[in-house]
Write a protein that holds these residues in place. Structure first.
Motif, short mmCIF file in Angstrom:
data_model
loop_
_atom_site.label_atom_id
_atom_site.label_comp_id
_atom_site.label_asym_id
_atom_site.label_seq_id
_atom_site.Cartn_x
_atom_site.Cartn_y
_atom_site.Cartn_z
N LEU A 20 0.82 -1.21 0.00
CA LEU A 20 0.00 0.00 0.00
C LEU A 20 0.86 1.26 0.00
O LEU A 20 1.80 1.38 0.78
N LYS A 22 -0.04 5.20 0.18
CA LYS A 22 -1.04 6.25 0.33
C LYS A 22 -2.43 5.77 -0.08
O LYS A 22 -3.15 6.44 -0.82
N GLY A 23 -2.78 4.58 0.38
CA GLY A 23 -4.11 4.06 0.12
C GLY A 23 -4.28 3.35 -1.21
O GLY A 23 -5.37 2.88 -1.52
N THR A 24 -3.20 3.24 -1.98
CA THR A 24 -3.29 2.60 -3.30
C THR A 24 -2.34 1.40 -3.34
O THR A 24 -1.19 1.49 -2.90
N TRP A 25 -2.84 0.28 -3.84
CA TRP A 25 -2.00 -0.90 -3.97
C TRP A 25 -1.06 -0.74 -5.16
O TRP A 25 -1.50 -0.46 -6.29
N VAL A 26 0.23 -0.92 -4.92
CA VAL A 26 1.25 -0.80 -5.96
C VAL A 26 1.92 -2.17 -6.13
O VAL A 26 2.47 -2.72 -5.18
#
Length: 337
Positions: A20, A22-26
């Motif tokens: 994660l 900043k709230g986004t899956w990378v």
């Protein structure tokens, strides 16, 4: 291994890693290479992890087997009932395995009665003889425990450390023999009670441990040595919450060739490095340092077996068990002492 456990792993390297941000899956890593042939989703029921023999099917199999119906017809009835092979989450082999286990629970014609009569005779000959019999909902013998007066008396003097293992023997019905073993003042093994069990799950071990503890007037041992069985570990935590539990180091070291024998440096340096970290470390910090060095040197960071051992190091690494009485040689050789 004397009793290898089933597994769904094939050591396939295919994977996807993500984290994660900043709230986004990378997605950070993708490995597409498999070490086995992929199959269609429709065939997923053939994987061990997807098989499931439901309670209704178990009941029908057991009833038909008791009626003398052969397995091929027994399984065929379930296929017809389900509307075809594709609607079943199990195969005929799974049904055979279930029936084999069920027959073990039945203990043969008259076997349960004969065992009970034998225990009664022993009780008449030995006032201190104790036995406990566990039956299922259909009054089939499931588990048994017994101990004589000599074992109970010996426990009063040599009950600080016990070993418990189910990997030695099974009887004609496939029931594992489960002895409680202590060590006397001569370093000799002494029997402190024994059982025959139909299963090696947590509930069965809890029943056996409680039966043994009641036989020993509720006095739990100060330390217990077992193999790495998860069901045993859970049962010990429930029945002996204040007992120090450790794994048998002999069992763990015996697995080294199986788990790491394919490594190019196993016979030259790796095996020696592992032994040095275990037996030569004088402090926990020294062990941590040596273990980290060998993991990095031999590129073993992705080895799940070693990672699992490291996570439970307090249960088997000698330096973490210093200051606890382990009945002499049991400190290093565990159940085989």
């Amino acid at each position: 291994m004397s009793r290898p456990q089933p597994t769904i792993k094939t050591d396939c390297k295919a994977k996807i890693n993500a984290h994660l941000v900043k709230g986004t899956w990378v997605v950070t890593t993708i490995e597409n290479d498999h070490n086995y042939s992929t199959v269609s989703p429709q065939k997923s029921r053939f994987f061990r992890s997807h098989k499931y023999l439901d309670e209704y099917s178990q009941r029908m199999l057991d009833l038909n087997d008791r009626a003398g119906i052969r397995m091929n017809k027994n399984f065929g009835a379930l296929v017809v009932d389900a509307g075809g092979f594709k609607n079943l989450d199990f195969q005929e082999k799974d049904c055979r395995n279930f029936i084999d286990k069920t027959r073990q629970l039945r203990l043969g014609k008259g076997g349960g009665e004969a065992l009970t009569e034998y225990f009664k005779r022993m009780r008449l000959q030995n006032n201190g003889f104790v036995y406990v019999i566990d039956v299922d909902e259909e009054l089939r013998l499931r588990n048994v425990f017994w101990a004589d007066a000599r074992s109970r008396a010996a426990y009063e003097y040599f009950g600080d450390v016990i070993t418990f293992d189910t990997t030695y023997l099974t009887n004609r019905y496939g029931m594992p023999f489960a002895p409680f073993v202590g060590v006397n003042h001569h370093g000799q093994s002494i029997l402190l009670g024994a059982g025959l069990i139909s299963s090696e799950d947590t509930s069965t071990f809890v029943w056996l441990f409680r039966a043994w503890l009641e036989c020993m007037d509720g006095r739990a041992p100060k330390a217990i040595i077992t193999d790495q069985d998860r069901a045993m570990k859970a049962a010990i935590a429930l029945v002996f919450p204040d007992t120090r539990h450790r794994y048998c180091l002999w069992h763990i070291m015996r697995k080294l060739p199986e788990k790491l024998g394919s490594h190019a440096a196993f016979n030259t340096e790796l095996k020696t490095s592992i032994q040095s970290a275990l037996y030569d470390s004088q402090t926990c910090e020294e062990f941590e340092h040596k273990w980290g060095q060998l993991i990095q040197k031999y590129d073993l960071g992705d080895n799940p077996w070693l990672q699992g051992l490291y996570n439970e190091r307090a249960f088997w690494v000698p330096v973490y068990l210093k200051g606890i009485f382990w009945a002499g040689s049991a400190q290093h050789r565990g159940l085989k002492a």
